[in-house]
Design an enzyme around this catalytic site. Sequence first.
Site, mmCIF file in Angstrom:
data_model
loop_
_atom_site.group_PDB
_atom_site.id
_atom_site.type_symbol
_atom_site.label_atom_id
_atom_site.label_comp_id
_atom_site.label_asym_id
_atom_site.label_seq_id
_atom_site.Cartn_x
_atom_site.Cartn_y
_atom_site.Cartn_z
ATOM 1 N N CYS A 7 2.359 0.824 -8.697
ATOM 2 C CA CYS A 7 3.500 1.344 -7.811
ATOM 3 C C CYS A 7 4.707 1.536 -8.617
ATOM 4 O O CYS A 7 5.625 1.992 -8.433
ATOM 5 C CB CYS A 7 3.734 0.314 -6.836
ATOM 6 S SG CYS A 7 3.877 -1.510 -7.460
ATOM 7 N N GLY B 83 0.854 -1.136 0.070
ATOM 8 C CA GLY B 83 -0.018 0.115 -0.151
ATOM 9 C C GLY B 83 0.701 1.275 0.051
ATOM 10 O O GLY B 83 2.184 1.233 -0.374
ATOM 11 N N GLU C 118 4.865 10.727 -4.993
ATOM 12 C CA GLU C 118 4.308 9.568 -6.080
ATOM 13 C C GLU C 118 2.730 10.304 -6.161
ATOM 14 O O GLU C 118 2.139 10.640 -5.243
ATOM 15 C CB GLU C 118 4.125 8.357 -5.004
ATOM 16 C CG GLU C 118 3.450 7.258 -5.846
ATOM 17 C CD GLU C 118 3.097 6.154 -5.228
ATOM 18 O OE1 GLU C 118 2.622 6.074 -4.154
ATOM 19 O OE2 GLU C 118 3.525 4.937 -5.759
ATOM 20 N N GLY D 110 1.851 1.940 5.327
ATOM 21 C CA GLY D 110 2.992 1.310 5.610
ATOM 22 C C GLY D 110 3.755 1.517 6.812
ATOM 23 O O GLY D 110 4.210 0.827 7.741
ATOM 24 N N GLU E 249 5.639 -3.431 0.797
ATOM 25 C CA GLU E 249 5.332 -3.152 -0.506
ATOM 26 C C GLU E 249 4.832 -1.768 -0.775
ATOM 27 O O GLU E 249 3.727 -1.877 -0.845
ATOM 28 C CB GLU E 249 4.773 -4.237 -1.616
ATOM 29 C CG GLU E 249 5.499 -5.353 -1.297
ATOM 30 C CD GLU E 249 6.785 -5.734 -2.162
ATOM 31 O OE1 GLU E 249 7.457 -4.789 -2.904
ATOM 32 O OE2 GLU E 249 7.458 -6.873 -1.995
HETATM 33 P P1 NAD Z 1 -3.385 2.388 1.397
HETATM 34 O O1 NAD Z 1 -1.966 2.295 1.753
HETATM 35 O O2 NAD Z 1 -4.288 3.444 1.480
HETATM 36 O O3 NAD Z 1 -4.124 0.968 1.511
HETATM 37 C C1 NAD Z 1 -3.607 -0.200 1.349
HETATM 38 C C2 NAD Z 1 -4.283 -1.269 2.207
HETATM 39 O O4 NAD Z 1 -3.956 -0.855 3.780
HETATM 40 C C3 NAD Z 1 -5.609 -1.195 2.119
HETATM 41 O O5 NAD Z 1 -6.256 -2.354 2.441
HETATM 42 C C4 NAD Z 1 -6.005 -0.300 3.607
HETATM 43 O O6 NAD Z 1 -7.423 -0.533 3.767
HETATM 44 C C5 NAD Z 1 -5.192 -0.769 4.407
HETATM 45 N N1 NAD Z 1 -4.551 0.467 5.371
HETATM 46 C C6 NAD Z 1 -4.415 1.531 5.404
HETATM 47 N N2 NAD Z 1 -4.192 2.041 6.392
HETATM 48 C C7 NAD Z 1 -3.835 1.171 7.146
HETATM 49 C C8 NAD Z 1 -3.736 1.230 8.741
HETATM 50 N N3 NAD Z 1 -3.223 2.066 9.517
HETATM 51 N N4 NAD Z 1 -3.268 -0.221 9.290
HETATM 52 C C9 NAD Z 1 -3.445 -1.412 8.550
HETATM 53 N N5 NAD Z 1 -4.028 -1.285 7.296
HETATM 54 C C10 NAD Z 1 -4.235 -0.092 6.516
HETATM 55 O O7 NAD Z 1 -2.884 2.289 -0.469
HETATM 56 P P2 NAD Z 1 -3.845 2.295 -1.495
HETATM 57 O O8 NAD Z 1 -4.267 3.686 -2.037
HETATM 58 O O9 NAD Z 1 -4.859 1.164 -1.640
HETATM 59 O O10 NAD Z 1 -2.767 1.706 -2.726
HETATM 60 C C11 NAD Z 1 -1.901 2.553 -3.536
HETATM 61 C C12 NAD Z 1 -0.588 2.588 -2.874
HETATM 62 O O11 NAD Z 1 -0.189 1.316 -2.852
HETATM 63 C C13 NAD Z 1 0.385 3.479 -3.735
HETATM 64 O O12 NAD Z 1 1.286 4.192 -2.833
HETATM 65 C C14 NAD Z 1 1.147 2.261 -4.214
HETATM 66 O O13 NAD Z 1 2.528 2.892 -4.657
HETATM 67 C C15 NAD Z 1 1.310 1.268 -3.389
HETATM 68 N N6 NAD Z 1 1.310 0.023 -4.114
HETATM 69 C C16 NAD Z 1 2.559 -0.748 -4.018
HETATM 70 C C17 NAD Z 1 2.843 -1.812 -4.550
HETATM 71 C C18 NAD Z 1 4.270 -2.772 -4.421
HETATM 72 O O14 NAD Z 1 4.477 -3.653 -4.915
HETATM 73 N N7 NAD Z 1 5.304 -1.977 -4.119
HETATM 74 C C19 NAD Z 1 1.974 -2.622 -5.459
HETATM 75 C C20 NAD Z 1 0.638 -1.767 -5.538
HETATM 76 C C21 NAD Z 1 0.463 -0.740 -4.839
#
Ligand code: NAD
Length: 504
Positions: free
Chosen positions: A291, A235, A392, A240, A257
């Site tokens: 990502c 995420g 980003e 993260g 990730e």
């Molecule tokens: P996000 O961090 O908002 O959410 C990701 C997941 O985490 C969701 O299921 C969300 O509900 C959960 N979450 C959010 N806050 C949390 C917390 N405090 N505790 C536990 N869980 C929590 O990310 P998003 O908007 O869904 O995705 C986009 C981001 O993900 C971008 O920054 C992108 O670069 C990254 N991403 C990384 C990869 C990789 O492999 N490196 C792949 C795809 C996306």
Amino acid sequence: MYQRSDSIETLALHIDGQHRPASGGSYFDSIDPYSGKVWTRVPSATAEDVDDAVRAAHHAFSSGPWAEMTPTQRGRLLYRLGDLVAAHAEKLGELEVRDNGKLLAEMLGQMRYLPEWFYYYGGLADKIEGSVTPAERPGMMHYVRYEPIGVVAAISPWNSPLVLTVWKLAPALAAGNTVVVKPSEYSSASMLYLAQLFEQAGFPPGVVNVITGIGKEVGEALVNHPLVERIAFTGGEAGGRAVYLAAAKSFKRVSLELGGKSPNIVFEDANLDDAVKGAVAGIFAAAGQTCMAGSRLLVQESIHDAFVEKLVAFAGTARLGDPMQSDTDIGPIATPQQFEKILNYIEIAKNEGATCVLGGERATGPGLGGGLFVQPTVFTGVNNRMRIAQEEVFGPLLSVIKFENEDEAVQIANDTLYGLAAGIWTQNLARAINLPTRLKAGTVWVNAYRVVSYLAPFGGVKNSGIGRENGKEAIREYLEAKSVFLNTMQGVPSPFVMRLPSVG
Ligand code: NAD
């Protein structure tokens, strides 16, 4: 032609082999990004549901059929699941498009490739071998065995919901762990469907559980649960960081990730037609919502103007529209928040003095349904200290940066807090071999972009994350090494006279 159904589906949690509503009985809506309408109702899990799911996973890990299964039997279950995913690829792909608005062509491609993860890790399940170390002191044998960790919390984002979850599930299960999955609140449907396939494949209840809800509530409750021992998170940086801090409280094992600001570097000796396609694939595929987006395009000064002209001409032909249709090149932005964020970054880029040479606005017009679309956007005259070169965006916004020579390209490429991926376009063999070693990134592509494989470790350095998914490395991330010392001699020596130094 795909017909959207107007009926609204209601989803159920998957806990201990049961499909059930959330204990509080409430739901939240998931919006189809193309139609802009509610298409499914997703259960809002409570802390009680999280506790049930984790306890079910813990029970399945500690006793019962899963705990007693041989690695070979676990592997066979994963093969069976791979076959089921292959048979249901179309359905899974459609569910993902309805949730996140990415192109059906891309999601179908992902779903048809997904079984390979189950086959690969199914094959690895009974090849996790320990080792016997050479004898170091008389009569003392020492061996290392690898054991599963316990309950794994798998938390995934909306942009490639199943792929990014399966990258966690397949190695975690092959290693013998049990899992509680928390998909993104924007894309829960495909994972709940996959849970049914796990059941059909014969996975015992409790081995894979799915709870849905908002990250701050359900995700946090899951991460903080005392019976969760390993967290696999994909995420954004904020989520993260929150997960990493929460995990530190009880020393949970973590992989992260996260995001990127990946450089895609075009040298004057590149095949420019290929490089144009690579640059476009890097940022406009998936409307930049990936990502590994090649969001910084570094172009050598000598070819800069000609290259930008070619790039703009090609990117300008991209067709925006319904992601379900095969002639659409770019779909809508997945969420209103993401849409606002992208438009805001376009303003920031303009205010910072970058020159917009393509797009730069919201796209409207016939064929765009009720969706939120952004024109493919290219900025030139970007310098690497600008915010649009450092932060980003996660949208179809490309920052073009000039460089003079290889050293400067490396300096700019590495001048970022991120380190997920990088692309190099060159026909110079020495450069193709030498440059990947100089780039601080988890993945480097040469004359290619956005290629991943179940065989190839994937992950980031610096703020892009910790740990690796895919390949043989990933299975080790779901195992703990245990040292066993075995004394084969009779007569334990006096505890007060150590024959060799002891530590600890
Ligand atoms: P996000 O961090 O908002 O959410 C990701 C997941 O985490 C969701 O299921 C969300 O509900 C959960 N979450 C959010 N806050 C949390 C917390 N405090 N505790 C536990 N869980 C929590 O990310 P998003 O908007 O869904 O995705 C986009 C981001 O993900 C971008 O920054 C992108 O670069 C990254 N991403 C990384 C990869 C990789 O492999 N490196 C792949 C795809 C996306």
